[in-house]
Write a protein that holds these residues in place. Structure first.
Motif, PDB file in Angstrom:
ATOM      1  N   GLU A 175      -0.120 -13.165  31.448  1.00 37.52           N
ATOM      2  CA  GLU A 175      -1.271 -14.031  31.710  1.00 37.52           C
ATOM      3  C   GLU A 175      -1.678 -13.943  33.172  1.00 37.52           C
ATOM      4  O   GLU A 175      -2.869 -13.884  33.506  1.00 37.52           O
ATOM      5  CB  GLU A 175      -0.942 -15.481  31.340  1.00 37.52           C
ATOM      6  CG  GLU A 175      -0.869 -15.748  29.851  1.00 37.52           C
ATOM      7  CD  GLU A 175      -0.932 -17.230  29.524  1.00 37.52           C
ATOM      8  OE1 GLU A 175      -1.916 -17.891  29.918  1.00 37.52           O
ATOM      9  OE2 GLU A 175       0.012 -17.731  28.880  1.00 37.52           O
ATOM     10  N   CYS A 176      -0.687 -13.924  34.039  1.00 42.42           N
ATOM     11  CA  CYS A 176      -0.938 -13.777  35.474  1.00 42.42           C
ATOM     12  C   CYS A 176      -1.527 -12.401  35.775  1.00 42.42           C
ATOM     13  O   CYS A 176      -2.512 -12.272  36.509  1.00 42.42           O
ATOM     14  CB  CYS A 176       0.358 -13.988  36.251  1.00 42.42           C
ATOM     15  SG  CYS A 176       0.236 -13.718  38.035  1.00 42.42           S
ATOM     16  N   GLN A 177      -0.945 -11.383  35.196  1.00 44.66           N
ATOM     17  CA  GLN A 177      -1.389 -10.010  35.438  1.00 44.66           C
ATOM     18  C   GLN A 177      -2.797  -9.764  34.904  1.00 44.66           C
ATOM     19  O   GLN A 177      -3.586  -9.039  35.519  1.00 44.66           O
ATOM     20  CB  GLN A 177      -0.391  -9.031  34.812  1.00 44.66           C
ATOM     21  CG  GLN A 177       0.979  -9.078  35.467  1.00 44.66           C
ATOM     22  CD  GLN A 177       2.055  -8.334  34.683  1.00 44.66           C
ATOM     23  OE1 GLN A 177       1.849  -7.988  33.515  1.00 44.66           O
ATOM     24  NE2 GLN A 177       3.202  -8.094  35.305  1.00 44.66           N
ATOM     25  N   ASN A 178      -3.140 -10.386  33.770  1.00 42.14           N
ATOM     26  CA  ASN A 178      -4.466 -10.215  33.185  1.00 42.14           C
ATOM     27  C   ASN A 178      -5.550 -10.819  34.082  1.00 42.14           C
ATOM     28  O   ASN A 178      -6.643 -10.260  34.205  1.00 42.14           O
ATOM     29  CB  ASN A 178      -4.525 -10.856  31.797  1.00 42.14           C
ATOM     30  CG  ASN A 178      -3.790 -10.040  30.745  1.00 42.14           C
ATOM     31  OD1 ASN A 178      -3.572  -8.841  30.920  1.00 42.14           O
ATOM     32  ND2 ASN A 178      -3.389 -10.681  29.668  1.00 42.14           N
ATOM     33  N   LEU A 179      -5.250 -11.954  34.721  1.00 43.58           N
ATOM     34  CA  LEU A 179      -6.209 -12.555  35.646  1.00 43.58           C
ATOM     35  C   LEU A 179      -6.439 -11.643  36.844  1.00 43.58           C
ATOM     36  O   LEU A 179      -7.566 -11.505  37.328  1.00 43.58           O
ATOM     37  CB  LEU A 179      -5.707 -13.926  36.115  1.00 43.58           C
ATOM     38  CG  LEU A 179      -5.815 -15.067  35.101  1.00 43.58           C
ATOM     39  CD1 LEU A 179      -5.211 -16.344  35.681  1.00 43.58           C
ATOM     40  CD2 LEU A 179      -7.259 -15.309  34.696  1.00 43.58           C
ATOM     41  N   GLU A 187     -14.734  -9.254  36.976  1.00 38.68           N
ATOM     42  CA  GLU A 187     -15.139 -10.103  35.860  1.00 38.68           C
ATOM     43  C   GLU A 187     -15.053 -11.573  36.240  1.00 38.68           C
ATOM     44  O   GLU A 187     -15.729 -12.414  35.637  1.00 38.68           O
ATOM     45  CB  GLU A 187     -14.257  -9.818  34.636  1.00 38.68           C
ATOM     46  CG  GLU A 187     -14.435  -8.412  34.068  1.00 38.68           C
ATOM     47  CD  GLU A 187     -13.457  -8.103  32.950  1.00 38.68           C
ATOM     48  OE1 GLU A 187     -12.752  -9.034  32.505  1.00 38.68           O
ATOM     49  OE2 GLU A 187     -13.393  -6.926  32.529  1.00 38.68           O
ATOM     50  N   ILE A 188     -14.206 -11.887  37.217  1.00 37.34           N
ATOM     51  CA  ILE A 188     -14.109 -13.244  37.756  1.00 37.34           C
ATOM     52  C   ILE A 188     -14.039 -13.163  39.281  1.00 37.34           C
ATOM     53  O   ILE A 188     -13.594 -12.158  39.841  1.00 37.34           O
ATOM     54  CB  ILE A 188     -12.860 -14.005  37.220  1.00 37.34           C
ATOM     55  CG1 ILE A 188     -11.569 -13.244  37.553  1.00 37.34           C
ATOM     56  CG2 ILE A 188     -12.976 -14.269  35.730  1.00 37.34           C
ATOM     57  CD1 ILE A 188     -10.292 -14.001  37.194  1.00 37.34           C
ATOM     58  N   SER A 189     -14.485 -14.226  39.940  1.00 35.36           N
ATOM     59  CA  SER A 189     -14.411 -14.290  41.400  1.00 35.36           C
ATOM     60  C   SER A 189     -13.030 -14.792  41.813  1.00 35.36           C
ATOM     61  O   SER A 189     -12.244 -15.271  40.980  1.00 35.36           O
ATOM     62  CB  SER A 189     -15.482 -15.236  41.938  1.00 35.36           C
ATOM     63  OG  SER A 189     -15.211 -16.575  41.527  1.00 35.36           O
ATOM     64  N   HIS A 190     -12.740 -14.699  43.115  1.00 33.83           N
ATOM     65  CA  HIS A 190     -11.463 -15.217  43.615  1.00 33.83           C
ATOM     66  C   HIS A 190     -11.387 -16.724  43.375  1.00 33.83           C
ATOM     67  O   HIS A 190     -10.326 -17.266  43.020  1.00 33.83           O
ATOM     68  CB  HIS A 190     -11.328 -14.904  45.110  1.00 33.83           C
ATOM     69  CG  HIS A 190      -9.943 -15.122  45.644  1.00 33.83           C
ATOM     70  ND1 HIS A 190      -9.509 -16.333  46.122  1.00 33.83           N
ATOM     71  CD2 HIS A 190      -8.879 -14.270  45.754  1.00 33.83           C
ATOM     72  CE1 HIS A 190      -8.249 -16.225  46.519  1.00 33.83           C
ATOM     73  NE2 HIS A 190      -7.848 -14.991  46.307  1.00 33.83           N
TER      74      HIS A 190
END
Length: 360
Positions: A175-179, A187-190
């Motif tokens: 889950e951490c690695q996918n983020l 795909e997502i911002s910081h």
């Protein structure tokens, strides 16, 4: 053979910045027109990206901005942010910092950026701005900036601090690695990355003791940190840490060595009275932001970025080179240490941090 067409992307960048500068600094197009005798119709073409100015007009525009812009911290920040976004999007941050280093005053900086956009639109090299990196003999190291995880720590565990927190709360490390992968793919911002992580950690009631005692206690510094810091201190070389790790973990791990460090930039956690997580405050100085931190140090101390040594090890450290800093990769992980554009030097296996003293 017809005239080569202008690059439309950079032409639009020019027009957008031209309008932004006049609007944000409350400049009058008519003042420029009357002072340098360029017609209002010509200016209208520049604003709408229908046409670039003639080279003589560009020169006059730069002179006008230099004499009429009044620096304002809030306005400067907005304009610089817009420019930075363009160079980030075009993957040319090294050019952005090269110009910022050469022209720290905003009234000169924006003119030079317009000049860069103009040359990019015309597909001309910015030869007048090219600067060469100093040789090792010419460098005078005044500052060393360290990453934390895997650089100042021994890196014997295969998991990062963040991954350790996720697994300690019972989550799958994936889950951490996918983020992380979503962030890398843009795909997502910081900020979104931190918010999602915050929600997950609050859901499992992350307590301060887990982070600062259980997690931090398992992190060990690489051999030779104290000797290295002592040696740097004796040479009056300032030490900074810029990291994607967590401030309280860094502080706990560094212990008494924190006295040597002028500043630490990292993510921060806020806790309620019971010691449970309430908020994650993401650092703006990770990934591309590491170059910004180095730039700010060089401006604050009035030194060349090339007189700053950056020591890192991983993928989020490889953006530091954009600032013009001298880079050293140790114990590389997820980065191509042989890429001389990103890393000036590399220690493939560094068991003792004192090895970096050979690269000052």
């Amino acid at each position: 053979m017809g005239r080569k067409k202008d690059n439309l992307i950079w032409k639009r960048h020019f027009a957008n910045l031209f309008k932004t500068i006049f609007f944000k600094y409350e400049l009058d197009y008519d003042d420029f027109s009357s002072e340098y005798t360029w017609s209002s119709s010509a200016i209208r073409y520049w604003k709408t990206s229908k046409r670039l100015p003639q080279i003589e007009a560009l020169s006059d525009l730069r002179k006008f901005l230099c004499t009429h812009i009044v620096s304002n911290e809030a306005t400067d920040k907005l304009v610089i942010g817009e420019i930075s976004d363009v160079f980030t999007k075009e993957e040319m941050l090294h050019e952005y910092y090269r110009i910022r280093n050469a022209y720290p005053r905003i009234n000169e900086f924006v003119g030079e950026i317009l000049n860069f956009y103009y040359n990019a639109a015309k597909d001309k090299p910015n030869l007048d701005e090219i600067t060469e990196t100093k040789t090792d003999k010419e460098r005078n190291t005044r500052v060393v900036v360290f990453d934390f995880d895997g650089t100042l720590t021994d890196g014997k565990t295969n998991r990062t601090t963040w991954e350790s927190i996720w697994t300690s709360l019972g989550y799958d490390v994936k889950e951490c690695q996918n983020l992380h992968m979503k962030f890398n793919r843009k795909e997502i911002s910081h900020e979104e990355w931190c918010k999602i992580t915050e929600e997950k950690f609050r859901e499992r009631r992350l307590h301060r003791d887990i982070l600062e005692n259980e997690i931090a206690s398992k992190i060990h510094l690489i051999k030779g940190v104290r000797k290295t810091f002592n040696a740097l201190d004796k040479k009056n070389i300032r030490i900074y840490i810029v990291s994607g790790s967590i401030y309280s973990v860094i502080k706990k791990t560094m212990g008494s060595l924190i006295q040597y460090i002028y500043d630490v930039k990292a993510n921060d956690f806020l806790w309620d009275e019971g010691g449970f997580l309430t908020q994650i405050i993401g650092t703006k100085y990770d990934f591309e932001g590491k170059a910004e931190f180095i730039f700010e140090i060089s401006q604050r101390l009035n030194i060349s970025p090339n007189d700053i040594l950056f020591v890192g090890n991983s993928i989020n450290d490889q953006f530091a080179y954009n600032s013009g800093v001298y880079t050293l990769c140790i114990n590389p992980k997820l980065t191509d240490a042989s890429n001389s554009k990103i890393w000036n030097n590399c220690i493939m296996t560094c068991d003792d941090l004192t090895d970096i003293l050979n690269y000052l």
